[in-house]
Structure formats: C-alpha cells, structure tokens
Design a protein around this motif. Structure first.
Motif, short mmCIF file in Angstrom:
data_model
loop_
_atom_site.label_atom_id
_atom_site.label_comp_id
_atom_site.label_asym_id
_atom_site.label_seq_id
_atom_site.Cartn_x
_atom_site.Cartn_y
_atom_site.Cartn_z
N GLY A 90 0.84 -1.19 0.00
CA GLY A 90 0.00 0.00 0.00
C GLY A 90 0.87 1.23 0.00
O GLY A 90 2.03 1.19 0.41
N GLY A 91 0.31 2.33 -0.47
CA GLY A 91 1.09 3.52 -0.71
C GLY A 91 1.44 4.33 0.52
O GLY A 91 0.97 4.08 1.63
N LEU A 92 2.31 5.32 0.29
CA LEU A 92 2.66 6.33 1.28
C LEU A 92 2.02 7.64 0.81
O LEU A 92 2.17 8.03 -0.35
CB LEU A 92 4.17 6.51 1.37
N ARG A 93 1.29 8.31 1.70
CA ARG A 93 0.63 9.57 1.37
C ARG A 93 1.26 10.70 2.17
O ARG A 93 1.31 10.63 3.40
CB ARG A 93 -0.87 9.48 1.68
N PHE A 94 1.74 11.74 1.49
CA PHE A 94 2.26 12.94 2.14
C PHE A 94 1.27 14.08 1.90
O PHE A 94 1.17 14.62 0.80
CB PHE A 94 3.64 13.33 1.58
N HIS A 95 0.54 14.43 2.95
CA HIS A 95 -0.51 15.46 2.82
C HIS A 95 -0.86 15.96 4.23
O HIS A 95 -0.84 15.17 5.18
CB HIS A 95 -1.76 14.88 2.14
N PRO A 96 -1.17 17.25 4.38
CA PRO A 96 -1.47 17.78 5.72
C PRO A 96 -2.63 17.07 6.43
O PRO A 96 -2.71 17.09 7.67
CB PRO A 96 -1.83 19.25 5.44
N SER A 97 -3.53 16.44 5.67
CA SER A 97 -4.68 15.77 6.28
C SER A 97 -4.35 14.42 6.90
O SER A 97 -5.19 13.82 7.59
CB SER A 97 -5.78 15.57 5.23
N VAL A 98 -3.16 13.92 6.66
CA VAL A 98 -2.82 12.56 7.10
C VAL A 98 -2.78 12.46 8.62
O VAL A 98 -2.17 13.27 9.31
CB VAL A 98 -1.47 12.11 6.50
N ASN A 99 -3.46 11.46 9.14
CA ASN A 99 -3.42 11.10 10.56
C ASN A 99 -3.69 9.60 10.67
O ASN A 99 -3.86 8.92 9.65
CB ASN A 99 -4.43 11.92 11.37
N ARG A 153 13.35 0.21 9.01
CA ARG A 153 13.35 -0.89 9.99
C ARG A 153 12.16 -1.82 9.82
O ARG A 153 12.15 -2.94 10.34
CB ARG A 153 13.30 -0.33 11.42
N HIS A 154 11.13 -1.35 9.15
CA HIS A 154 9.85 -2.06 9.12
C HIS A 154 9.46 -2.60 7.75
O HIS A 154 8.41 -3.24 7.63
CB HIS A 154 8.74 -1.13 9.62
N ILE A 155 10.27 -2.35 6.73
CA ILE A 155 9.88 -2.75 5.38
C ILE A 155 10.89 -3.72 4.78
O ILE A 155 12.01 -3.85 5.27
CB ILE A 155 9.71 -1.53 4.44
N GLY A 156 10.51 -4.40 3.72
CA GLY A 156 11.39 -5.34 3.03
C GLY A 156 10.64 -5.96 1.87
O GLY A 156 9.40 -6.02 1.87
N GLU A 157 11.38 -6.47 0.88
CA GLU A 157 10.74 -6.97 -0.33
C GLU A 157 9.86 -8.19 -0.08
O GLU A 157 8.98 -8.49 -0.90
CB GLU A 157 11.80 -7.31 -1.38
N ARG A 158 10.04 -8.87 1.06
CA ARG A 158 9.20 -10.01 1.39
C ARG A 158 8.34 -9.74 2.62
O ARG A 158 7.66 -10.66 3.11
CB ARG A 158 10.05 -11.27 1.64
N SER A 159 8.36 -8.51 3.12
CA SER A 159 7.57 -8.22 4.32
C SER A 159 6.61 -7.05 4.12
O SER A 159 5.42 -7.15 4.42
CB SER A 159 8.50 -7.93 5.51
N ASP A 160 7.10 -5.92 3.60
CA ASP A 160 6.26 -4.74 3.41
C ASP A 160 6.86 -3.91 2.29
O ASP A 160 8.03 -3.50 2.37
CB ASP A 160 6.20 -3.92 4.72
N VAL A 161 6.07 -3.68 1.25
CA VAL A 161 6.57 -2.99 0.05
C VAL A 161 5.71 -1.75 -0.22
O VAL A 161 4.69 -1.84 -0.89
CB VAL A 161 6.57 -3.92 -1.18
N PRO A 162 6.09 -0.58 0.31
CA PRO A 162 5.31 0.63 0.08
C PRO A 162 5.38 1.10 -1.37
O PRO A 162 6.26 0.71 -2.14
CB PRO A 162 5.96 1.67 1.00
N ALA A 163 4.44 1.98 -1.73
CA ALA A 163 4.40 2.60 -3.05
C ALA A 163 4.10 4.08 -2.85
O ALA A 163 4.16 4.59 -1.73
CB ALA A 163 3.32 1.93 -3.90
N GLY A 164 3.77 4.77 -3.93
CA GLY A 164 3.39 6.16 -3.84
C GLY A 164 1.90 6.33 -3.64
O GLY A 164 1.12 5.39 -3.74
N ASP A 165 1.50 7.55 -3.35
CA ASP A 165 0.10 7.91 -3.20
C ASP A 165 0.05 9.43 -3.36
O ASP A 165 0.99 10.02 -3.93
CB ASP A 165 -0.46 7.46 -1.83
N ILE A 166 -0.95 10.08 -2.85
CA ILE A 166 -1.03 11.54 -2.92
C ILE A 166 0.24 12.15 -2.31
O ILE A 166 0.62 11.82 -1.18
CB ILE A 166 -2.28 12.06 -2.18
N GLY A 167 0.89 13.04 -3.04
CA GLY A 167 2.08 13.73 -2.54
C GLY A 167 3.36 12.92 -2.65
O GLY A 167 4.43 13.41 -2.29
N VAL A 168 3.26 11.69 -3.12
CA VAL A 168 4.45 10.83 -3.24
C VAL A 168 4.49 10.28 -4.66
O VAL A 168 3.79 9.32 -5.01
CB VAL A 168 4.44 9.68 -2.22
#
Length: 450
Positions: A90-99, A153-168
């Motif tokens: 799932g993506g990473l979102r960089f935006h002031p509304s993020v919580n 520390r929390h991601i890896g190709e076989r554990s957690d693979v982030p992507a882009g989203d709004i602002g990324v």
C-alpha cells in the motif's frame, strides 16, 4: 444483534473519533452481512475481530531541516494491516490531512483491494502530514531521508513494500529508495513506483487512471454498451485524473472536466490533455491558468461552488470518474449526477463517494464501480513491478498495459459473479467486498491464530 453489527458497535465505541475508518468499516461490513449469515465459519474463527485490528501500527517522529535552517517536525505512519495473502502492500501519502484515522481507513480498504487483484499482496498503508507543495527540492529530499531513517526498519521486499500515493511520486520514491539503499546496503525491490532506469515498471504512473477506465468499460460492456461517444466528468488533476482522461480519449469518450484544490475547469470541447499535463506535471500551477489558454474552458473557483456540493458533478455527463480524494462526491452530488443522466460511476480515488451517494447509485442500478475494485489498477501494477524486480526482467508498455486490462476485467467478472450469487448482479459493492473478503478470510483460517 448480528455478527457484523456487534463488531461495528465494538469498534465504534473503541475508536469514536476515527470517522473515515468507521465509514469504510460500515460500508464493508454491511455488504458482508449476507456472506456472514450464510457461512458461520467466519464467526467461529473470529475473523472480523482479527480483520479490523491491524497486525502492526507504527507511528514515529520525522525531524528535518528546512532551507532557512529551522528544524521542522512531522509525524510518520505505517500501518501493516493484514499479511494473510502476502507482504503488506500500500502507498505512502504525504498530505497535511494525514493522521492515524486516514491511514487506517486506507489500509483497511487495501486488504480487500489487493485480494481482488489475485496477486500475492497483503494490505497496508503509510504516510505523513508533511506537505511537499511549495517545498524546495532539497527540503523534500531531507524530509524523505528522515522519514526513511525510521521506516527502513519495518519494510522489506518479502515483508512490506510501500508505493506512492497523494504527494508521493517518482521524485519522493527516488529519495526514499536512495536513503533505504544507503542505510541497508541493499538494492531490493522494497518500493514500487521507482524510476524506469532503476527497477520501475512501465504503466505504473498511468495504472490507476487507466484501470478505472478499463473497469468502467467492463461494466458498460456487461450491459451491452461502451465508452464510445460518452461525455465524461473527471475530478482531480493528479496522476489518476490525468491518465483517466488519457485513456478515456483512447476508448472514444470525451472528458470535459478536471479539478484541483482551488477550483475546477469545464471545457465543452474536451480537456486539452497536453496543456493539462504541462500545467500540472511540469509547471505545477493552478487550473485557473488552463482557462486563460483555452477559450472553450470555464474556470470555477472553489469559493463559487454551491454550498455542500462539488461543482464537477453538476456538469451533465454520461460517465463520472471521481479521482481526487475521499468523500468528494456526496448525496447531493449523486442526486444531480443521476438527474442529469449519468449511467456509470467508476471510482479512481479511495472512498470518494459518501455512504449516501453509494446508496443512491445502487438503488438507481447504474454501473457503479467501488474504489476497492475500480481503482485497483495502481496496486496491481505495483504487484507487476514486484514480479519484474524478483525476476530481474522488465516488460514493455504494451505487455504491462495488457496485463492491467486483464486484471481489471477479472476483478469486474469476479465481483459481478459473486454479486449474482446473492441475486444482486448490479451490486458490485457487495460483490467486490465479498469476493475480496472470502480469499483473505480463508487464508487467515488456514494459517491458524496468528
């Protein structure tokens, strides 16, 4: 009280202020009711109790130094919701509304969305309340590096693979990957949306927009119709909206609207795609500039919107593509769309329609593609990027595009056939939620209590 009602009540009492998460939960659990009533195995294994709580929630401080030398501090999040089907995706979102509320709702939706793609991906989401708009290149780089100082520390190709989203976008993914590589001394496929020169996939930028159009085409073909000759309203002007517009033209439709945070444009002759790309992908300026260059276009600033409405949806159209942000299309908007003859809504954004709007679409029996199905093209192509990275191969644009088209048609057919089991073939909300849920739930049962 039914199983779903009990779980919803428990979560609502526990997290009363998480309005977006509760909205997503209510929509999904309500549509799962027929499946859960018919098959008691889910309740026997406490699937809902386990599904609604993330496997892991991470929040962290992100300190960085701006161009004036002042230390700024933001909050970062990564919620690893469910890994029954594969690494968190799932993506990473960089935006002031993020919580935490926003990230939980997005991560929860991602579980079923990823399941529907049939690819081996679990559900997760992350981001920060950092706003890359009006920041310098160096400020964006320093923020991304600080963000990755914890995230790695929390991601890896076989554990957690982030992507882009709004602002990324590609820029931010590049800075994030560079810092990950420096910290780990590894060149892993740990992020998707990478540059084409170093492991990215063709069609990734276009995928969510293309996918929502492919889904709309599949819905219409299911009723003996097509996008050819249709007038389309599109909201947003980021990647999703731009490439929705591009694919609409390719399939014979005429998109006439786009929007940003300051207003919207209506171009009766059809959106000039080259101009839109120049203003939003290169110059990064307001859509008000578009109207200055196109006599056929009208610009409506957000201050002039009818109270409680999004003016994009007031333009008469055959098909609508909400492609900006959550809850951008409410009950009043849905009423106007339907009165104006709209026969198809395909969601490109995450949860862009309110529950009231969704109910109207379902009752009207129009072609309605819920986000977890219709906007799955982005994460599907991220999954294809992971496959290319793992095999150290790259596919051509046409190869990836054809795979994407096939995945979106498969999602439609799966959702439609599942809905038909409950004599509601037109209800793709029910069909998509149940189809996605079944696969995740059975995997959880087979893997035991973990």
């Amino acid at each position: 009280m039914s199983y779903t009602q009990r779980i919803l009540a428990e979560v609502s009492n526990k997290y009363p202020h998480q309005v977006f998460f509760l909205q997503a939960l209510k929509e999904i659990l309500h549509s799962l009711e027929p499946e859960l009533t018919k098959n008691k195995i889910y309740e026997e294994h406490s699937i809902l109790e386990r599904l609604v709580i993330p496997e892991r929630s991470i929040s962290f401080r992100v300190p960085w130094v701006d161009d004036s030398g002042k230390v700024q501090v933001n909050t970062g999040y990564r919620i690893e919701f469910n890994s029954a089907l594969g690494p968190y995706k799932g993506g990473l979102r960089f935006h002031p509304s993020v919580n935490e509320d926003i990230i939980k709702f997005l991560g929860f939706e991602q579980i079923l969305k990823n399941s529907l793609t049939t690819l081996a991906m679990g559900g997760g989401k992350g981001g920060s309340d950092f706003d890359p708009k009006e920041k310098s290149e160096n400020e964006v780089m320093r923020f991304c590096q600080s963000f990755m100082n914890e995230l790695y520390r929390h991601i890896g190709e076989r554990s957690d693979v982030p992507a882009g989203d709004i602002g990324v976008g590609a820029r931010e993914i590049g800075y994030l990957f560079g810092q990950y590589k420096k910290l780990t001394n590894r060149f892993d496929g740990v992020l998707t949306g990478k540059g084409l020169r170093w492991g990215g996939s063709l069609v990734r930028k276009e995928a969510t927009g293309y996918g929502s159009v492919y889904f709309a085409q599949a819905m219409l073909e299911g009723k003996g119709d097509s996008l050819e000759g249709k007038i389309a309203c599109v909201s947003g002007s980021g990647n999703v909206a731009i490439y929705t517009i591009e694919k609409l033209y390719a399939l014979g439709a005429k998109p006439v609207t786009a929007s940003d945070s300051k207003g919207m444009i209506y171009d009766c002759e059809g959106i000039e795609l080259g101009l839109l790309k120049e203003l939003k992908e290169v110059q990064r300026v307001s859509l008000s500039e578009y109207a200055k260059m196109r006599p056929s276009a009208k610009y409506i600033p957000i201050e002039e919107y009818t109270k409680g409405r999004n003016e994009v949806w007031s333009i008469p159209c055959d098909v609508a593509f909400p492609s900006a942000t959550q809850n951008e299309l409410n009950g009043a908007d849905a009423k106007v769309l339907l009165e104006n003859g709209c026969i198809c809504v395909s969601e490109g954004a995450n949860m862009p329609s309110t529950l009231e709007a969704i109910d109207q679409f379902i009752q009207a029996r129009i072609c309605y593609g819920p986000a977890k199905a219709s906007n799955a093209g982005g994460v599907a192509t991220s999954g294809l990027e992971m496959s290319q990275n793992a095999s150290m191969h790259s596919w051509s644009f046409d190869e990836v595009d054809e795979k994407l088209r096939g995945i979106m048609r498969g999602i439609y057919e799966n959702a439609s056939q599942t809905a038909e089991e409950f004599a509601e073939r037109d209800n793709l909300v029910l069909g998509a939620n149940i189809a996605g849920f079944r696969k995740v739930a059975m995997a959880m049962i087979e893997q035991g209590v973990v």
